[in-house]
Design an enzyme around this catalytic site. Structure first.
Site, PDB file in Angstrom:
ATOM      1  N   SER A  13      56.690 -61.342 -43.842  1.00 11.39           N
ATOM      2  CA  SER A  13      55.787 -62.231 -44.589  1.00 11.39           C
ATOM      3  C   SER A  13      56.591 -63.133 -45.505  1.00 11.39           C
ATOM      4  O   SER A  13      57.693 -62.779 -45.940  1.00 11.39           O
ATOM      5  CB  SER A  13      54.812 -61.403 -45.434  1.00 11.39           C
ATOM      6  OG  SER A  13      55.453 -60.904 -46.609  1.00 11.39           O
ATOM      7  N   ASP A  14      56.027 -64.311 -45.790  1.00  9.80           N
ATOM      8  CA  ASP A  14      56.558 -65.048 -46.920  1.00  9.80           C
ATOM      9  C   ASP A  14      56.269 -64.212 -48.162  1.00  9.80           C
ATOM     10  O   ASP A  14      55.359 -63.383 -48.179  1.00  9.80           O
ATOM     11  CB  ASP A  14      55.930 -66.440 -47.020  1.00  9.80           C
ATOM     12  CG  ASP A  14      56.838 -67.424 -47.752  1.00  9.80           C
ATOM     13  OD1 ASP A  14      57.740 -66.969 -48.488  1.00  9.80           O
ATOM     14  OD2 ASP A  14      56.654 -68.636 -47.584  1.00  9.80           O
ATOM     15  N   TRP A  15      57.042 -64.427 -49.215  1.00  7.97           N
ATOM     16  CA  TRP A  15      56.990 -63.554 -50.390  1.00  7.97           C
ATOM     17  C   TRP A  15      55.643 -63.726 -51.116  1.00  7.97           C
ATOM     18  O   TRP A  15      55.424 -64.709 -51.814  1.00  7.97           O
ATOM     19  CB  TRP A  15      58.160 -63.880 -51.299  1.00  7.97           C
ATOM     20  CG  TRP A  15      59.403 -63.072 -51.037  1.00  7.97           C
ATOM     21  CD1 TRP A  15      60.109 -62.370 -51.977  1.00  7.97           C
ATOM     22  CD2 TRP A  15      60.101 -62.865 -49.799  1.00  7.97           C
ATOM     23  NE1 TRP A  15      61.191 -61.742 -51.382  1.00  7.97           N
ATOM     24  CE2 TRP A  15      61.211 -62.023 -50.055  1.00  7.97           C
ATOM     25  CE3 TRP A  15      59.882 -63.288 -48.486  1.00  7.97           C
ATOM     26  CZ2 TRP A  15      62.100 -61.608 -49.057  1.00  7.97           C
ATOM     27  CZ3 TRP A  15      60.768 -62.881 -47.487  1.00  7.97           C
ATOM     28  CH2 TRP A  15      61.847 -62.061 -47.777  1.00  7.97           C
ATOM     29  N   GLY A  40      52.714 -63.454 -49.219  1.00 10.49           N
ATOM     30  CA  GLY A  40      51.817 -64.032 -48.220  1.00 10.49           C
ATOM     31  C   GLY A  40      50.786 -63.079 -47.654  1.00 10.49           C
ATOM     32  O   GLY A  40      49.897 -63.509 -46.914  1.00 10.49           O
TER      33      GLY A  40
END
Length: 743
Positions: free
Chosen positions: A243-245, A247
């Site tokens: 995941s994006d941080w 997300g």
């Protein structure tokens, strides 16, 4: 197709993974699928499974942070090479160089002990105001794919995973955690997905990063459509999705799709959605443990490929950082990425023997950019600015006088309030992004109000201090043998977390440039920046040179180009509009809105839109000049089996200097059965030629290059018929034409 030995290794790996998964407890599995520090996953020491060490970013390996706070660890052993931005790399149109740059990044990441480097960023540049455009490559999917594939391969030669981001259609920073993008299926498949598909199927990317935004109502990091159906089922991806941080928002949705590793910006690691909340749902029987097993398998697949575990772990590549050879690659990239936009009367290159006094004006001449931009920031071993590069090149034989020319308000760096955590306040404050009213009744977006107020305060301060700086600059310009203005943008404008409000040059630079051109019409106007700017004075300027954030060797490359040791060969990978109002997103208003946008323009992004509407930009996609000239001739087309089309033509350097020409191949359907763009880039080649020499160029257009996505059939198809093949020096400068017929 896998070779016999590869199939054997794969079967062996699958058996080893099966054994490991069976030995893992539920707690150990859950530890593996979420962050245990800001950049590290959980390890299972009992079974010899190490933590996955990740790091930003696209322009070099980021400084070390404390495990649970966004505060640098403070050591001086994490200084690294500062790499050119993806926007600079794409402007080189050189896939061979892309592989070398990827190799440098992978080698430095491995040298710093990293397993995953969070790069490259390959989102399509839909609007020139997007704050992270400097991290991305192009507005065109074919060019993006052609540069991304070798870059990924270069990274992964070092037993480091490239984490290709942000999947998918991360086209704006405004409201990035909440914005829901409505995108029709054809647009998604033809414009926003091709580079990611190439990254997986051609680049062999080991990991993919999910984006913050929603697409058609689904968070990208929780989307079965994106992560299961498209990425894994259609494309066959068997690596890890990270995941994006911050997300991931919902435990059950993230558990049910192929989101394998959740990372975030907060230190409450056990409370991440795929931590204790996931364990509770499993214990309640609401989520199957099989879902966690699938995530663990994907992570273990990646770890085996990286030789983090398994029989080959003792043969894992040894990395290095700050190697002298890396600087040579960075310098070459900086040289090839510079774009000569205009050069009337052959003002450039300068003759150093005739320049005894050189006036250099503009704050960007003396500015370094490595320490800004959001997650792209790094702690650079060094960065040579343009002013230093010019002085180093001239070696004391020319007097170099400098004036900043315009005022840039200081933005002191502090770690008391970190941008990374505050930029994601949306996670814990659901009112962020909502409209609030001040005492006048005017509406403001919460979270933006203070930033916009600071911009207005800065403008007032700039307006007060600029007159004296203008006078100083104009006096220097009057009696110099040559004048170079170095302006543009910086990471107060090109940055993660927010979008630009317009395309105008900040700090009243337009006023200064206009005055300089009145005093010295031969002023050489140059820029450092990450995204297009308006140039209302461009008809008066005789020479304009554009450089993106080009890394630690920026100044050396700049000086070599200015004085002709290097012939510029870069071309624009994005359209520079005359004014922002000409862009499709300015006309439809579907950009920079917090909660919901519709990509109404469909396929008509970038040059496709300017073509269709017959709007002439300031500088078109693919434009870039040289200190020499090239002629094209002798186009022949040969259809092979009625599918692929082979092109041959000759390019000749008719000037007096060696140079490189980027030839671009576009297709234009004749009597198309469905609506299609007027022309689309499909392939290209960078041709290096000595003065007076010529070369026959051979390129192949494959059947898929003629295809479009049929939403009803849910597949790409190519209609039989005639297609015009365009060979150009840019999307506007078409040199050769031919007709190919597909059966």
């Amino acid at each position: 197709m896998l070779k016999k030995d590869e199939k054997k290794d794969e079967k062996k790996r699958e058996k080893e993974i099966d054994k490991l998964v069976k030995k893992l407890t539920l707690d150990e599995k859950i530890a593996m699928v979420h962050g245990a520090s800001l950049f590290r996953s959980g390890a299972v020491e009992r079974l010899g499974i190490p933590a996955i060490e990740t790091s930003d970013g696209p322009m070099g390996v980021r400084a070390e942070f404390m495990d649970d706070r966004w505060i640098p660890s403070g050591n001086q052993d994490d200084m690294v090479s500062y790499l050119p931005s993806n926007s600079a790399l794409a402007s080189s149109w050189n896939p061979t160089l892309a592989r070398k740059m990827g190799y440098v990044l992978g080698m430095e990441a491995r040298g710093r002990g990293k397993d995953v480097i969070l790069a490259p960023g390959i989102n399509i540049k839909r609007d020139p105001r997007c704050g992270r455009n400097f991290e991305y490559m192009s507005e065109d999917p074919a060019l993006t794919a052609a540069m991304a594939v070798p870059f990924i391969q270069g990274v992964q030669e070092n037993d480091v995973a490239a984490c290709v981001k942000h999947f998918a259609a991360n086209v704006q920073e405004t409201g990035r955690l909440v914005v829901d993008e409505t995108i029709d299926e054809r647009t998604l498949y033809e414009l926003y997905l091709p580079a990611f598909k190439a990254a997986v199927q051609e680049g062999g990317a080991y990991s993919i990063m999910g984006a913050y935004n929603k697409i058609n109502g689904e968070h990208c990091c929780e989307s079965k459509t994106l992560l299961d159906h498209i990425l894994r089922e259609e494309w066959g991806f068997d690596g890890a999705v990270i995941s994006d941080w911050g997300g991931v928002h919902n435990t059950k949705e993230a558990a049910a799709c192929s989101m394998d590793l959740e990372m975030s910006v907060f230190p409450d690691f056990d409370e991440y959605k795929l931590a204790n909340p996931l364990k509770e749902l499993i214990e309640k029987g609401e989520v199957s443990e099989d879902a966690v097993d699938a995530k663990v398998r994907n992570l273990l697949h990646m770890m085996y490929r990286l030789k983090m575990i398994g029989s080959k772990k003792d043969s894992r590549e040894k990395g290095a950082y700050n190697a002298p050879t890396s600087r040579e690659t960075i310098l070459r990239t900086a040289e090839e990425s510079a774009v000569l936009l205009k050069n009337e009367n052959y003002i450039l290159p300068l003759d150093e023997k005739k320049v005894k006094k050189l006036a250099v004006i503009g704050a960007n001449a003396a500015k370094v950019h490595s320490d800004g931009g959001g997650s792209a920031e790094i702690k650079a071993l060094y960065e040579i600015c343009p002013l230093a590069g010019l002085k180093m090149y001239l070696g004391g034989n020319t007097e170099v006088v400098y004036a900043p020319g315009y005022y840039v308000p200081a933005k002191p760096k502090t770690f008391e309030v970190n941008w990374q955590a505050t930029s994601l306040d949306d996670l814990k404050d659901t009112t962020v992004g909502q409209v609030t009213r001040d005492e006048t009744g005017e509406g403001h977006i919460k979270g933006e109000q203070e930033r916009l107020a600071q911009i207005e305060r800065d403008k007032a301060e700039i307006h007060e201090k600029n007159p004296a700086l203008f006078r100083q600059a104009l006096e220097l310009a009057k009696d110099a043998d040559a004048v170079i203005f170095v302006g543009g943008l910086n990471h107060d404008y090109d940055s993660e977390g927010f979008d630009r409000s317009d395309l105008k040059l900040p700090y009243e630079q337009d006023l200064l440039i206009e005055e300089l051109l009145k005093v010295r019409k031969d002023t050489i106007v140059t820029f450092v920046g990450g995204s297009p700017v308006e140039m209302p004075w461009r008809e008066q300027a005789q020479a304009i040179l554009w450089t993106y954030y080009a890394g630690m060797e920026t100044g050396n490359a700049f000086a070599k180009i200015i004085f002709g040791e290097v012939n510029p060969s870069g071309k624009l990978a994005e359209t520079f509009p005359d004014k922002y109002e000409d862009c499709v997103t300015a006309k439809n208003g579907q950009f920079g809105v917090w909660d919901k946008i519709t990509l109404e323009e469909g396929l008509y992004c970038g040059y496709r839109y300017f073509d269709r509407q017959r709007i002439k930009p300031a500088f078109c996609f693919g434009h870039g000049l040289s200190y020499t000239n090239f002629e094209y001739s002798g186009l022949t087309l040969k259809a092979e089996k009625g599918k692929d089309v082979k092109l041959t033509f000759t390019v000749k350097n008719v000037g007096k200097r060696a140079g490189a020409e980027i030839v671009q191949i576009y297709i234009a359907p004749i009597a198309a059965q469905v609506d299609r763009p007027d022309k689309e880039l499909k392939t290209f080649a960078k041709v290096e030629l000595s003065a007076g020499r010529s070369k026959k160029v051979s390129l192949t257009l494959k059947q898929e290059d003629f295809m479009y996505f049929d939403a009803q059939l849910h597949k790409f198809i190519a209609d039989a018929g005639d297609y015009e093949i365009l060979v150009g020096a840019s999307c506007e400068d078409i040199r050769l034409r031919g007709i190919a017929t597909l059966n």
